[in-house]
Design a protein around this motif. Sequence first.
Motif, short mmCIF file in Angstrom:
data_model
loop_
_atom_site.label_atom_id
_atom_site.label_comp_id
_atom_site.label_asym_id
_atom_site.label_seq_id
_atom_site.Cartn_x
_atom_site.Cartn_y
_atom_site.Cartn_z
N THR A 132 3.08 -2.55 3.03
CA THR A 132 4.93 -1.52 3.07
C THR A 132 4.86 -1.03 1.85
O THR A 132 6.14 -0.15 2.17
CB THR A 132 5.92 -2.53 4.05
OG1 THR A 132 5.61 -3.76 2.72
CG2 THR A 132 5.13 -3.28 4.80
N ALA A 133 3.95 -0.94 1.16
CA ALA A 133 3.91 0.83 0.42
C ALA A 133 2.67 1.12 0.44
O ALA A 133 1.83 0.76 0.72
CB ALA A 133 4.30 -0.42 -0.90
N VAL A 185 5.62 -7.42 -6.16
CA VAL A 185 5.84 -7.42 -7.64
C VAL A 185 6.24 -7.51 -8.32
O VAL A 185 6.25 -7.32 -9.84
CB VAL A 185 4.01 -5.53 -7.69
CG1 VAL A 185 5.22 -4.59 -7.38
CG2 VAL A 185 4.08 -5.76 -9.09
N GLY A 217 9.29 -6.72 -0.63
CA GLY A 217 10.49 -6.24 -0.84
C GLY A 217 11.60 -7.53 -0.47
O GLY A 217 12.04 -8.47 -1.40
N SER A 218 12.78 -6.54 0.56
CA SER A 218 13.71 -7.47 1.15
C SER A 218 13.19 -8.78 1.73
O SER A 218 13.99 -9.23 1.97
CB SER A 218 15.15 -7.00 1.85
OG SER A 218 13.71 -6.41 3.74
N VAL A 227 2.97 -11.04 -0.93
CA VAL A 227 3.07 -10.57 -2.25
C VAL A 227 4.28 -9.68 -2.63
O VAL A 227 4.21 -7.84 -2.12
CB VAL A 227 1.61 -10.26 -3.06
CG1 VAL A 227 0.32 -11.85 -2.58
CG2 VAL A 227 0.92 -9.21 -1.66
N GLY A 254 3.93 -6.24 -0.31
CA GLY A 254 5.40 -5.48 -0.37
C GLY A 254 6.25 -5.98 -0.06
O GLY A 254 6.80 -5.58 1.01
N THR A 288 12.89 0.07 -0.55
CA THR A 288 13.91 0.54 0.52
C THR A 288 13.28 -0.18 1.27
O THR A 288 12.21 -1.00 1.50
CB THR A 288 13.55 1.86 0.99
OG1 THR A 288 12.41 1.59 1.34
CG2 THR A 288 14.31 2.51 0.61
N VAL A 332 7.66 3.82 -0.11
CA VAL A 332 7.02 4.26 -1.52
C VAL A 332 6.33 3.27 -1.53
O VAL A 332 5.00 3.33 -1.11
CB VAL A 332 8.70 1.98 -1.93
CG1 VAL A 332 9.64 3.00 -1.65
CG2 VAL A 332 7.82 1.32 -1.53
N1 SAH Z 1 8.28 -5.21 3.62
C1 SAH Z 1 9.24 -4.63 2.91
C2 SAH Z 1 9.72 -3.17 2.63
C3 SAH Z 1 9.62 -3.08 0.58
S1 SAH Z 1 9.23 -1.83 0.02
C4 SAH Z 1 11.13 -5.16 3.55
O1 SAH Z 1 10.81 -5.76 5.17
O2 SAH Z 1 11.96 -5.20 2.81
C5 SAH Z 1 8.19 -1.96 -0.74
C6 SAH Z 1 7.58 -2.84 -1.39
O3 SAH Z 1 7.06 -3.47 -1.52
C7 SAH Z 1 8.81 -2.86 -2.21
O4 SAH Z 1 9.13 -3.77 -2.51
C8 SAH Z 1 7.69 -2.58 -3.41
O5 SAH Z 1 8.40 -3.37 -4.91
C9 SAH Z 1 6.30 -3.29 -3.13
N2 SAH Z 1 5.40 -3.30 -3.93
C10 SAH Z 1 4.74 -1.72 -4.30
N3 SAH Z 1 2.88 -1.84 -5.22
C11 SAH Z 1 2.97 -3.65 -4.59
C12 SAH Z 1 1.90 -3.89 -5.46
N4 SAH Z 1 0.71 -2.81 -5.84
N5 SAH Z 1 1.90 -5.04 -5.24
C13 SAH Z 1 2.98 -5.81 -4.26
N6 SAH Z 1 4.16 -5.53 -3.74
C14 SAH Z 1 4.60 -3.43 -3.95
#
Ligand code: SAH
Length: 221
Positions: A161-162, A118, A98-99, A116, A96, A69, A216
């Motif tokens: 952000t995770a 994943v 994400g978007s 970064v 994280g 999300t 998440v």
């Molecule tokens: N900051 C984002 C929020 C995305 S949600 C935004 O503004 O949209 C969290 C993101 O963390 C997801 O895309 C997920 O794939 C990523 N994530 C989860 N575990 C991770 C890890 N170990 N390393 C890098 N990214 C990770």
Amino acid sequence: MIKKLDIEGRGMTSQRTRDRLIQRLRDRGIQDEGVLAVMRRVPRHLFVDEALASRSYEDTALPIGHGQTISQPYIVARMTELLLKGSNPENVLEVGTGSGYQAAVLGGLVKKLHTVEVIPELYRNARDLLYQLGYRNIYAHQSDGSWGWAQETPFDAIIATAAPEKVPETLLQQLKIGGVMVIPVGGQNQSQQLQCIYRLDEDEYRIDKHESVQFVPFVTK
Ligand code: SAH
């Protein structure tokens, strides 16, 4: 190769809709004028699927595919405010991407951001969008954030952000002495808590605990 995205054709949202969101953030207690000004400018509707664009200035999290999300704007504002509080971090790491929305907000406030992600597809989409929006101080990488980003260490500030159950040791080590990490901590089925971790010395950290949040899970191998 950067993929050309059709962002011009993706309707303008009225400034009034955005201003309403900013007012809501103020009402909820966000005070940092720099954060509010940047969030007023960043086109959040471009960071979600077109079908959800009409809801993109509501104060809510929205799906971005792959079970992930885009965070609620209030949480983005709150974490950014905590990250910048009383300091002017130059070299920042986000785990994280994400978007890419949180990255864009930070990109308007700090000198250099490494982010970064994943999941390969989310990484590529965010990288291309951020490039197309003109950000040249955001460096996106596809990588497991448990290992931080060793090439650019140490960081003045780190934001995740995770939510990990336990903060990865590597991330703690990549924080500069005097730096701060803002991170939600706790597993998916337990309550998570927003924490600010200050590195006071080589082996000394202070943790300030804040409100409960819902993120998440942080994927670890
Ligand atoms: N900051 C984002 C929020 C995305 S949600 C935004 O503004 O949209 C969290 C993101 O963390 C997801 O895309 C997920 O794939 C990523 N994530 C989860 N575990 C991770 C890890 N170990 N390393 C890098 N990214 C990770």
